[in-house]
Design an enzyme around this catalytic site. Structure first.
Site, PDB file in Angstrom:
ATOM      1  N   LYS A  95       0.596 -10.982   6.604  1.00 61.41           N
ATOM      2  CA  LYS A  95      -0.494 -10.842   5.879  1.00 61.41           C
ATOM      3  C   LYS A  95      -1.649 -11.932   6.133  1.00 61.41           C
ATOM      4  O   LYS A  95      -1.329 -13.125   5.705  1.00 61.41           O
ATOM      5  CB  LYS A  95      -0.200 -10.835   4.197  1.00 61.41           C
ATOM      6  CG  LYS A  95      -1.331 -10.667   3.593  1.00 61.41           C
ATOM      7  CD  LYS A  95      -2.124  -9.375   3.672  1.00 61.41           C
ATOM      8  CE  LYS A  95      -1.377  -8.100   2.734  1.00 61.41           C
ATOM      9  NZ  LYS A  95      -1.883  -6.979   3.079  1.00 61.41           N
ATOM     10  N   HIS A  98       3.168   1.684   4.111  1.00 62.26           N
ATOM     11  CA  HIS A  98       2.626   0.592   3.099  1.00 62.26           C
ATOM     12  C   HIS A  98       3.589   0.181   1.860  1.00 62.26           C
ATOM     13  O   HIS A  98       4.498   1.031   1.641  1.00 62.26           O
ATOM     14  CB  HIS A  98       1.222   1.097   2.699  1.00 62.26           C
ATOM     15  CG  HIS A  98       0.897   0.276   1.400  1.00 62.26           C
ATOM     16  ND1 HIS A  98       1.004   0.560   0.216  1.00 62.26           N
ATOM     17  CD2 HIS A  98       0.083  -0.892   1.507  1.00 62.26           C
ATOM     18  CE1 HIS A  98      -0.004  -0.421  -0.444  1.00 62.26           C
ATOM     19  NE2 HIS A  98      -0.230  -1.095   0.369  1.00 62.26           N
TER      20      HIS A  98
END
Lengths: 438, 438
Positions: free
Chosen positions: B197, B333
């Protein structure tokens, strides 16, 4: 855990009337395969698919993987059969332009998978007491609408020798006779839309036939015409123009010409004239790999799914979601079939939200005598098949009728479908399928 | 016939570490909703979805349709919730560029449907003794691979007050600390791919972080970077260029920039430089209606599915078939979640042939203490979740742990996710999310 303990395959022949299409002539018998999967609980799941030797061999080749398998897992295990090649590696011609449904070697694996999937779902449904439509996502409709499916045809029904019998419709080689055929079908089954098989007579006669149908039935009965690729782009555009009103009220123009490029050319020319009649296909688009190019060209606005050759119920549901995503309509293709296939078609249609047209069915052309479903032919009322309150597909086999179907198969000599050969044998020794014909 | 006799909704809060993303900062608690459907047979089906007040209200609004329904039919009955608008009528911005997952009003219906569908499937599976993956087509894999999901983060774990606790990873605000975090995760879970991330520090620092990860792990561990739309087209291209080697070995560049047009611009410029690193998205493409334009622009080559907000397991399977048809990859996801969601993700992944990447999961960030699954956290071994030989999702609720989750929810005061507010509260009172940031 319940296991599949036996696979039984029944090759049967069913009387089929002398129906005409651009492929030629239906033989006196259509061939089907009935599949039974028996579980260790003694429950039997069934399905029906294309007939003849090749189909049975393809199923037999999987016997070792089927017998002993868990019916809940077999479809996952065999899933490479329906995942197919990625779009980019699509074979250049998987179309059915020159191949009859059931005789296309390129969809042999999806056809074979579908027969197994449907039998597994019927077996599971009968084991847990649930209708198949509720196993695959749940019904979105209780009644599945089907279309009348008129054909130009010769006099006489199906079968040969002692088994030969008249059908109730007689000859239909003129517009007037075809309208009469449709009236009879509507009276008997209550159909509320018409799918008309063309590509048989001169386009002018077929246009006149549609015009007469439209006058007879009025603007609230959607009309579709399907010449199975028999026409040039020019002829397709001309027919589209002449039937703009008749096909434009909820109907469509199905596979007027061969190939995605030609379909796209028809579309662009019709739209340029302000004629929005959509083009449908089960010949130019027969598998997922055909879709990207079809979208790119806007060649087809409606895809005809088929639980048999698109790879089963879940693949049809995937196709429907894809169609909705791209703003395409979804209809359903049919081939000569009995009640087991009819119920598979009805169940998947019941559990597919984006099914935007009544389904095709040849079912009225088959006779009560040949139906292998216990209790006889499945009722079509108000043009619809109602999902019965029964587990699985909702039908069981009549083993006496099945045995007669096998006898008929043994005797009849047909082992594959060849409408061109049949046309030469019975109508015109010099006949050849040539595309485009007009 | 078995009916749903009760719907129970449990709003819970789980400790969540101070993870950073371009949206801001994770609050000390993540919110989840646990759903129970009890049947007239006394069987309980469960699912887990996004938390907070709005989600519970959406589920409560359907109580009258859920209680009394047949679990096999409820998903069909509610299917208009996931069929959505036809592509042509898509809302112009359903993207999550400015919305956190679970807080996008435009996917409220698909999220709500998914929670019900998964609970129905768990209920059915537990009733008939079958794992969920085998109810929806059958497993194609026994083990589902997940990725490590490293974040830049502040020191300290999640929770507040008496409930506050350190996590095992500590601060990670430099490349070196992040590499250490990944090493720990791999040691504990055996992950074989990394989803990193980004969008938090200067792009140069994030590029350096990936380069250090690559040096530490070698070329056989695929690396993905996801800055959640934080970058301009220019920065995205620069990062893509600088990390061509590191992301090019089975990894991807996920949502580097906002919007399909910008994603397409990044793609075309990278390809022009011979850099084939694919672009992935769960921000620019979040629903079926986004797909036609994405395809037209070649904006995204990999779609991240999500059983929670794409509308459940069957919609994910539809999406996978669509992706395969168009030559797109499929990944998955994740959002902060517990073991019920993890198992739903694993089951749908197990029954989805065209899942081409290891799934994301935040699971390592959640603590044993907060897990509501009986027996504690679901094991991830060799980076994989194994489908257990148990019915339904394969997990049951621990009602004591669930009660503690409810207490935590009651006390914590959080009722929705707002990472931007949290960032202002704890790190920088002047912080605002601005896109593109770099």
């Amino acid at each position: 855990m319940s296991r599949i303990t036996d696979l039984r395959l029944h090759s049967i022949a069913i009387a089929d009337p002398p129906l005409r299409s651009s492929y030629g002539l239906h033989a006196p018998y259509a061939l089907r395969t009935i599949l039974e999967l028996e579980s260790s609980d003694g429950v039997v799941g069934i399905s029906e698919t294309y007939g003849g030797e090749a189909q049975v061999l393809q199923l037999e080749a999987l016997r070792g993987q089927i017998v002993g398998a868990d019916p809940y897992r077999l479809t996952g295990f065999l899933s490479p059969m329906v995942e197919g090649t990625p779009a980019g590696n699509a074979k250049s011609d998987r179309s059915q332009t020159y191949l009859l449904p059931g005789e296309n070697p390129l969809d042999a694996t999806t056809r074979t998978y579908a027969a197994i999937e449907v039998a597994c779902l019927d077996l599971i449904g009968k084991t847990v007491g649930q209708p198949v439509c509720d196993l695959i996502g749940g019904r979105v409709r209780e009644e599945v609408p089907f279309s009348a499916y008129p054909f130009y045809k010769h006099a006489g029904g199906g079968g040969e020798g002692d088994d030969e019998r008249e059908d109730e419709y007689g000859e239909a080689l003129t517009a007037e006779q075809l309208v009469e055929q449709v009236r009879e079908m509507i009276a008997q089954y209550g159909f509320r839309s018409i799918k008309f098989k063309a590509g048989v007579l001169e386009p002018e006669v077929e246009v006149e036939t549609v015009k007469q149908l439209y006058r007879a039935l009025g603007p609230t009965v959607p009309l579709r015409i399907d010449p199975n690729s028999a026409w040039t782009v020019e002829t397709s555009v001309r027919v589209g123009r002449e039937l703009a009103e008749e096909l434009g009220r909820g109907g469509y123009l199905e596979d007027p010409t061969a190939g995605l490029e030609n379909m796209a050319a028809v579309r662009i020319r019709l739209v340029a004239e302000g004629i929005m009649t959509p083009l449908a296909s089960n010949v130019a688009v027969t598998c997922f790999a055909d879709i990207p190019q079809s979208l790119q060209l806007d060649a087809v606005q409606i895809i005809l799914c088929d639980v048999h050759y698109w790879g089963g119920m879940r693949q049809v549901q995937h196709l429907a979601r894809l169609a909705r995503t791209h703003g395409l309509g979804l209809s359903m293709h049919s081939n000569s079939h009995l009640g087991v296939s009819l119920m598979a078609m009805a169940h998947v249609a019941a559990a597919t939200p984006h099914l935007t047209y009544a389904c095709d069915t040849h079912y009225p052309w088959q006779s009560e005598q040949d139906e292998v479903v216990l209790g006889g032919k499945v009722p079509i009322v108000g043009g619809c098949v109602r999902i019965p309150n029964k587990p699985g597909l909702g039908v069981e086999l009549d083993y006496d009728k099945l045995a007669r179907g096998r006898e008929r198969y043994a005797k009849c000599g047909y082992r594959k479908r060849d409408d061109e050969a049949e046309m030469r044998k019975r109508v015109d020794p010099a006949w050849k399928r040539e595309l485009p014909k007009w």
